[in-house]
Write a protein that holds these residues in place. Structure first.
Motif: not given
Length: 265
Positions: A1-26
Motif C-alpha cells: 500500500m502506498w502512503w502519501s505525505y498527506q496521509d502520514v500527516e493526517e495519521q499523526k494528527a489523528r493520533v495526537q487528537r486521540e492522545i488529547a482525548k485520553r489526557k482529558k480522561r486523566g
C-alpha cells in the motif's frame, strides 16, 4: 500500500487528537525520551546490558530495528515496570496498548547469584551505578543464569492488528526498558521479582566476618566500630546486670575510697 505525505500527516494528527482525548480522561501520556544525537539508546551499565541481552535473541532479530526507530521517534508513552510486567502505549497508525509479561527469576537461580556475589558489592550506590568487578558483571549478565529474562520467559500482547510473534510496538517497549534503566536501574530487580538488598546484605555479612577474624589477630582489643564505621554492638552479648546487693556494695566501696582520710589514720 502506498502512503502519501498527506496521509502520514493526517495519521499523526489523528493520533495526537486521540492522545488529547485520553489526557482529558486523566491518563498521563508521558513520552519516554531516548537520548538524542547518540548511536546507543542507553548510556549506563544496566541499560546497555539490557539492550545487549535483547539483541542476542535471534527470534526477535527482524523486529528489533523497527521498534528501536519507534522509540527514537518518541512514540512510547507511559512505560511502567512492575514485578513480572511491562506496560505502555505506543503510537503507530493508531494508539496501541502493549503489555509484556515476564516470569519472575527462579528462586534457585537468584540464590546462586547471591552466593556468587558474596563480598563483591561495595554499596547500593555501586550496585545501581554498575561499579562492579568483571567477575560479578559476568555473573549478573550471564545469558543463561543471570538477571535478564530469556525469550521463553517472555509473553506479550499488543492491541495492534499485526499478528507476528513480536510486533514493532512490543519491540519499542522492550528497548524502552533499557532507556528507563539508565535513570532507574533498581526497576530491573523489581521486574524480576527479587530484592537487590540481598546482594548488599550478603556483602555486609562477609565484611563483618572479615572484621571479626581481624579482631582475633592484630586488632584484638581495638575499637573496631570506630575503625570500620560499622556498629558491631548487635553482635555482642549484652552484659548481665549486677544483682542489687552487689551494686550497693560496689557503690559503697567506691564512696569510701573517695572520702578524705582523718588525721592520724
Amino acid at each position: 500500500m502506498w502512503w502519501s505525505y498527506q496521509d502520514v500527516e493526517e495519521q499523526k494528527a489523528r493520533v495526537q487528537r486521540e492522545i488529547a482525548k485520553r489526557k482529558k480522561r486523566g491518563e498521563k501520556f508521558e513520552v519516554l525520551a531516548a537520548p538524542a544525537g547518540q548511536k546507543k539508546l542507553s548510556t549506563t551499565f544496566w541499560g546497555q546490558a539490557w539492550c545487549r541481552n535483547l539483541e542476542s535473541y535471534q527470534d526477535y532479530e527482524s523486529r528489533l530495528p523497527r521498534g528501536r526507530s519507534y522509540l527514537r521517534q518518541g512514540k512510547v508513552y507511559d512505560l511502567e515496570i512492575e514485578p513480572g510486567k511491562l506496560s505502555a502505549v505506543v503510537a503507530g497508525s493508531e494508539l496501541y496498548d502493549t503489555t509484556i509479561m515476564i516470569q519472575p527469576l527462579p528462586k534457585k537461580q537468584w540464590m546462586q547469584i547471591v552466593e556468587s556475589s558474596a563480598g563483591q558489592v561495595g554499596s547500593m550506590l555501586d550496585l545501581l551505578a554498575g561499579k562492579l568487578g568483571d567477575g560479578l558483571m559476568q555473573v549478573l549478565t550471564d545469558p543463561k543464569d543471570g538477571l535478564f529474562p530469556k525469550p521463553k520467559e517472555i509473553r506479550f500482547h499488543c492491541s495492534c492488528p499485526d499478528h507476528a510473534d513480536m510486533c514493532k510496538h512490543v519491540s519499542a517497549v522492550l528497548y524502552g526498558v533499557g532507556v528507563l534503566l539508565d535513570t532507574k536501574p533498581e526497576l530491573l530487580f523489581t521486574l524480576r521479582g527479587v530484592d537487590q538488598a540481598e546482594l548488599l546484605s550478603n556483602a555486609s555479612s562477609a565484611a563483618i566476618t572479615d572484621i571479626s577474624a581481624a579482631a582475633a589477630g592484630d586488632l584484638a582489643g581495638a575499637d573496631l566500630s570506630a575503625i570500620f564505621g560499622i556498629d558491631l554492638g548487635a553482635e555482642r552479648a549484652v552484659e548481665e546486670p549486677l544483682p542489687a546487693k552487689k551494686k550497693a556494695a560496689k557503690k559503697a566501696a567506691e564512696k569510701a575510697k573517695k572520702a578524705p582520710k582523718k588525721k592520724g589514720q
